[in-house]
Design a protein around this motif. Structure first.
Motif, short mmCIF file in Angstrom:
data_model
loop_
_atom_site.label_atom_id
_atom_site.label_comp_id
_atom_site.label_asym_id
_atom_site.label_seq_id
_atom_site.Cartn_x
_atom_site.Cartn_y
_atom_site.Cartn_z
N TYR A 13 -20.96 22.84 -56.85
CA TYR A 13 -20.00 22.84 -57.94
C TYR A 13 -20.30 23.97 -58.93
O TYR A 13 -19.39 24.68 -59.38
CB TYR A 13 -20.01 21.50 -58.67
N VAL A 14 -21.58 24.15 -59.26
CA VAL A 14 -21.97 25.19 -60.22
C VAL A 14 -21.57 26.57 -59.70
O VAL A 14 -21.00 27.39 -60.45
CB VAL A 14 -23.49 25.15 -60.48
N VAL A 15 -21.85 26.84 -58.43
CA VAL A 15 -21.49 28.13 -57.85
C VAL A 15 -19.97 28.34 -57.89
O VAL A 15 -19.47 29.39 -58.27
CB VAL A 15 -22.01 28.24 -56.41
N GLY A 16 -19.23 27.30 -57.49
CA GLY A 16 -17.77 27.39 -57.51
C GLY A 16 -17.24 27.58 -58.91
O GLY A 16 -16.31 28.38 -59.14
N ALA A 17 -17.82 26.88 -59.89
CA ALA A 17 -17.37 27.00 -61.28
C ALA A 17 -17.63 28.40 -61.82
O ALA A 17 -16.80 28.95 -62.56
CB ALA A 17 -18.08 25.96 -62.14
N ILE A 18 -18.77 28.99 -61.46
CA ILE A 18 -19.07 30.35 -61.91
C ILE A 18 -18.02 31.33 -61.41
O ILE A 18 -17.50 32.16 -62.17
CB ILE A 18 -20.48 30.78 -61.44
N PHE A 19 -17.69 31.24 -60.13
CA PHE A 19 -16.70 32.15 -59.58
C PHE A 19 -15.33 31.94 -60.23
O PHE A 19 -14.60 32.91 -60.49
CB PHE A 19 -16.59 31.96 -58.06
N ASP A 54 -9.60 23.74 -72.83
CA ASP A 54 -10.20 23.31 -71.57
C ASP A 54 -10.69 21.87 -71.67
O ASP A 54 -10.55 21.09 -70.73
CB ASP A 54 -11.36 24.23 -71.20
N ALA A 55 -11.28 21.53 -72.81
CA ALA A 55 -11.78 20.16 -73.00
C ALA A 55 -10.63 19.16 -72.94
O ALA A 55 -10.75 18.08 -72.34
CB ALA A 55 -12.52 20.04 -74.33
N VAL A 56 -9.50 19.51 -73.57
CA VAL A 56 -8.34 18.62 -73.54
C VAL A 56 -7.83 18.47 -72.11
O VAL A 56 -7.52 17.35 -71.66
CB VAL A 56 -7.21 19.17 -74.45
N LEU A 57 -7.72 19.57 -71.37
CA LEU A 57 -7.23 19.50 -69.99
C LEU A 57 -8.17 18.70 -69.10
O LEU A 57 -7.72 17.95 -68.22
CB LEU A 57 -7.06 20.92 -69.43
N MET A 58 -9.47 18.84 -69.33
CA MET A 58 -10.43 18.07 -68.54
C MET A 58 -10.32 16.57 -68.84
O MET A 58 -10.41 15.74 -67.95
CB MET A 58 -11.85 18.59 -68.78
N PHE A 152 -17.43 12.98 -64.79
CA PHE A 152 -16.51 13.95 -65.36
C PHE A 152 -17.16 14.67 -66.55
O PHE A 152 -17.00 15.88 -66.72
CB PHE A 152 -15.22 13.27 -65.80
N LEU A 153 -17.88 13.93 -67.38
CA LEU A 153 -18.52 14.52 -68.55
C LEU A 153 -19.56 15.55 -68.13
O LEU A 153 -19.66 16.63 -68.74
CB LEU A 153 -19.16 13.42 -69.39
N ILE A 154 -20.34 15.23 -67.11
CA ILE A 154 -21.37 16.16 -66.63
C ILE A 154 -20.73 17.43 -66.09
O ILE A 154 -21.14 18.55 -66.42
CB ILE A 154 -22.23 15.49 -65.54
N LEU A 155 -19.70 17.28 -65.27
CA LEU A 155 -19.03 18.44 -64.69
C LEU A 155 -18.34 19.27 -65.77
O LEU A 155 -18.37 20.50 -65.74
CB LEU A 155 -18.02 17.98 -63.64
N ALA A 156 -17.70 18.59 -66.72
CA ALA A 156 -16.99 19.30 -67.79
C ALA A 156 -17.97 20.07 -68.67
O ALA A 156 -17.73 21.23 -69.03
CB ALA A 156 -16.19 18.30 -68.63
N THR A 157 -19.09 19.44 -69.02
CA THR A 157 -20.09 20.09 -69.86
C THR A 157 -20.68 21.31 -69.15
O THR A 157 -20.89 22.37 -69.76
CB THR A 157 -21.22 19.11 -70.22
N LEU A 161 -20.43 25.18 -70.51
CA LEU A 161 -21.62 26.00 -70.73
C LEU A 161 -21.51 27.34 -70.01
O LEU A 161 -21.87 28.40 -70.55
CB LEU A 161 -22.87 25.26 -70.26
N ILE A 162 -21.00 27.32 -68.78
CA ILE A 162 -20.78 28.56 -68.04
C ILE A 162 -19.76 29.43 -68.78
O ILE A 162 -19.93 30.65 -68.91
CB ILE A 162 -20.29 28.25 -66.61
N SER A 163 -18.70 28.80 -69.28
CA SER A 163 -17.68 29.52 -70.02
C SER A 163 -18.24 30.12 -71.30
O SER A 163 -17.89 31.25 -71.67
CB SER A 163 -16.51 28.59 -70.34
N VAL A 164 -19.11 29.38 -72.00
CA VAL A 164 -19.72 29.89 -73.23
C VAL A 164 -20.51 31.17 -72.95
O VAL A 164 -20.41 32.17 -73.69
CB VAL A 164 -20.64 28.82 -73.86
#
Length: 210
Positions: A13-19, A54-58, A152-157, A161-164
């Motif tokens: 998930y982390v790798v996919g989220a980064i891309f 993004d937080a609202v959409l998540m 969901f909270l873990i994945l969203a956070t 963090l990656i976005s930050v």
């Protein structure tokens, strides 16, 4: 590692989220433009609007509202065309200002609240983000877990963090470009024109999304 909380294949998930975060889009383009035109502080205000959206959409994805939008053609098309119109308006405004020979690099002209509002609207009217949160998140959540809220909270956070980190890179890069362009007005105007055209292009692409 986080299976006990209902998260599966976390590092995948982390790798996919980064891309996904690195893929250029209207949100990142707006943050970069704000960093270039108004400096680090207002660049972070633009990024804050994106993070809030993004937080609202998540949250909507977790609550099932995003799935409802995805499976209801009328609602999906309303969101899609609102987003396309907003992008078209932003791009047109940049191009019109450039045509009138107004200096887009003048920092402090645009109110902080307006910058944050624009980035928030950009984030909330992006149907591609809705599709992502509905289709991508569920692949890494154990549906047999006791509750999906923590997962969901873990994945969203993690995604935030990656976005930050990425948005921070864009903001400081934009501030650096600002110092470079201060003595190169023609190049600055050309860059603004390109950004305006990119927003118009995003609008056309979004309007054609099925």
């Amino acid at each position: 590692m986080l299976a006990e909380y209902g998260v599966i294949n976390f590092w995948t998930y982390v790798v996919g989220a980064i891309f996904i975060v690195l893929v250029p889009g209207p949100n990142t383009l707006f943050v970069l433009k704000t960093g270039i035109g108004h400096g680090v502080k207002k660049g972070y205000l633009a990024a804050l609007g994106v993070w809030m959206g993004d937080a609202v959409l998540m949250f909507l994805a977790w609550a099932g509202v995003a799935a409802l939008i995805q499976t209801t053609p009328l609602l999906f098309h309303i969101v899609k065309y609102l987003g396309a119109l907003y992008l078209l308006w932003l791009g047109g405004k940049i191009l019109w200002s450039m045509a009138r020979n107004r200096d887009q690099q003048a920092g402090g002209v645009e109110p902080a609240s307006a910058i944050m509002k624009r980035s928030l609207v950009l984030s909330l009217t992006n149907p591609k983000a809705i599709l992502f949160y509905v289709s991508f998140f569920v692949q890494f959540i154990d549906v047999n877990a006791r509750g999906t809220g923590v997962a969901f909270l873990i994945l969203a956070t993690t995604l935030e963090l990656i976005s930050v980190l990425y948005m921070s890179f864009l903001i400081f890069s934009g501030a650096f470009v600002t110092r470079y362009l201060k003595s190169r007005k023609k190049l600055a105007r050309l860059g603004n024109g390109l950004i305006g055209l990119l927003f118009v292009g995003f609008a056309a692409r979004l309007a054609s999304l099925h």
